[in-house]
Design a protein around this motif. Structure first.
Motif, short mmCIF file in Angstrom:
data_model
loop_
_atom_site.label_atom_id
_atom_site.label_comp_id
_atom_site.label_asym_id
_atom_site.label_seq_id
_atom_site.Cartn_x
_atom_site.Cartn_y
_atom_site.Cartn_z
N ILE A 107 0.85 -1.19 -0.01
CA ILE A 107 0.13 0.11 0.00
C ILE A 107 0.84 1.25 -0.04
O ILE A 107 1.67 1.36 1.05
N SER A 108 0.76 2.03 -1.09
CA SER A 108 1.62 3.34 -1.12
C SER A 108 0.91 4.36 -0.13
O SER A 108 -0.33 4.56 -0.15
N VAL A 109 1.82 5.15 0.57
CA VAL A 109 1.23 6.16 1.51
C VAL A 109 1.62 7.41 1.04
O VAL A 109 2.82 7.66 0.62
N LEU A 110 0.46 8.34 0.81
CA LEU A 110 0.73 9.70 0.58
C LEU A 110 0.34 10.82 1.66
O LEU A 110 -0.85 11.15 1.22
N PRO A 111 1.14 10.69 2.42
CA PRO A 111 0.63 11.54 3.59
C PRO A 111 0.34 13.03 3.54
O PRO A 111 -0.81 13.49 4.03
N GLU A 112 0.92 13.56 2.54
CA GLU A 112 0.37 15.07 2.02
C GLU A 112 -0.80 15.06 1.72
O GLU A 112 -1.35 16.28 1.84
N LYS A 113 -1.35 14.06 1.00
CA LYS A 113 -2.77 13.95 0.43
C LYS A 113 -3.67 13.39 1.53
O LYS A 113 -4.94 13.27 1.07
N GLN A 114 -3.18 12.74 2.28
CA GLN A 114 -4.00 11.91 3.22
C GLN A 114 -4.74 10.82 2.34
O GLN A 114 -5.85 10.44 2.50
N VAL A 115 -3.69 10.01 1.65
CA VAL A 115 -4.45 9.21 0.81
C VAL A 115 -3.58 7.83 0.87
O VAL A 115 -2.31 7.85 1.11
N LEU A 116 -4.25 6.61 0.67
CA LEU A 116 -3.28 5.61 0.55
C LEU A 116 -3.96 4.77 -0.87
O LEU A 116 -4.86 5.03 -1.24
N LYS A 117 -2.92 4.19 -1.49
CA LYS A 117 -3.20 3.70 -2.81
C LYS A 117 -2.72 2.02 -2.66
O LYS A 117 -1.72 1.52 -2.32
N LEU A 118 -3.79 1.15 -2.93
CA LEU A 118 -3.80 -0.32 -3.05
C LEU A 118 -3.88 -0.48 -4.55
O LEU A 118 -5.08 -0.42 -5.12
N GLY A 119 -2.93 -0.93 -5.22
CA GLY A 119 -2.86 -1.17 -6.71
C GLY A 119 -3.28 0.33 -7.24
O GLY A 119 -2.66 1.32 -6.91
N ASP A 120 -4.27 0.40 -8.18
CA ASP A 120 -4.57 1.47 -8.58
C ASP A 120 -5.66 2.57 -7.94
O ASP A 120 -6.15 3.48 -8.29
N THR A 121 -6.21 1.93 -6.74
CA THR A 121 -7.30 2.34 -5.95
C THR A 121 -6.72 3.02 -5.14
O THR A 121 -6.01 2.93 -4.33
N GLU A 122 -7.51 4.44 -4.95
CA GLU A 122 -6.92 5.55 -4.14
C GLU A 122 -7.89 5.50 -2.95
O GLU A 122 -9.16 5.49 -3.11
N TYR A 123 -7.60 5.31 -1.62
CA TYR A 123 -8.43 5.53 -0.48
C TYR A 123 -8.22 7.16 0.17
O TYR A 123 -7.25 7.09 0.45
N GLN A 124 -9.19 7.58 0.46
CA GLN A 124 -9.20 9.06 0.93
C GLN A 124 -9.44 8.91 2.42
O GLN A 124 -10.23 8.37 2.90
N LYS A 125 -8.54 9.34 3.19
CA LYS A 125 -8.59 9.36 4.63
C LYS A 125 -9.96 10.29 5.24
O LYS A 125 -9.99 11.48 4.59
N VAL A 126 -10.78 9.46 6.07
CA VAL A 126 -11.96 10.20 6.35
C VAL A 126 -11.93 10.89 7.86
O VAL A 126 -12.53 11.48 8.51
N LYS A 127 -11.11 9.82 8.81
CA LYS A 127 -10.92 10.20 10.19
C LYS A 127 -9.38 9.39 10.74
O LYS A 127 -9.12 8.64 10.10
#
Length: 123
Positions: A103-123
């Motif tokens: 899982i790629s971690v993009l802390p500045e965007k508060q996003v995790l990427k699993l494959g091509d799917t981006e997950y946005q942090k909600v809490k």
């Protein structure tokens, strides 16, 4: 007098540099995504929790989906999976060794990427 002022300044600088070097990226939280295609509508959630004072994280993936067949939407079904990952700060990756998930971690965007799917942090 000058020597003590210099020593105080050096102490403050060294303490500050030590505290910033050991700061850990906070990736714990709840991340969501949803998508739709011809065959299903899916709502996916990743819940990331950390183990005390370590770079090990527990990840729970909860998926709810409605199958779509011949234009008809079926009742919602649910799946849940759990795994343990270690965080590589240099690569900004959560790595699970047993199944090979990354899982790629993009802390500045508060996003995790699993494959091509981006997950946005909600809490």
């Amino acid at each position: 007098m000058k020597v003590s002022t210099i020593l105080i300044a050096l102490t403050i600088i060294s303490l500050y540099s030590c505290s910033t070097a050991t700061k850990k990226t906070d990736i714990t939280g709840t991340y969501v995504t949803q998508f739709k295609n011809d065959y299903s509508f899916t709502a996916d959630t990743l819940i990331v929790t950390s183990e005390a004072n370590s770079q090990t994280f527990n990840i729970e993936r909860r998926t709810g989906f409605n199958k779509i067949r011949d234009g008809k939407t079926f009742p919602k079904e649910f799946k849940s999976k759990k795994w343990v990952s270690s965080y590589d700060a240099e690569k900004q990756l959560l790595q699970e060794t047993e199944l090979g998930k990354q899982i790629s971690v993009l802390p500045e965007k508060q996003v995790l990427k699993l494959g091509d799917t981006e997950y946005q942090k909600v809490k």
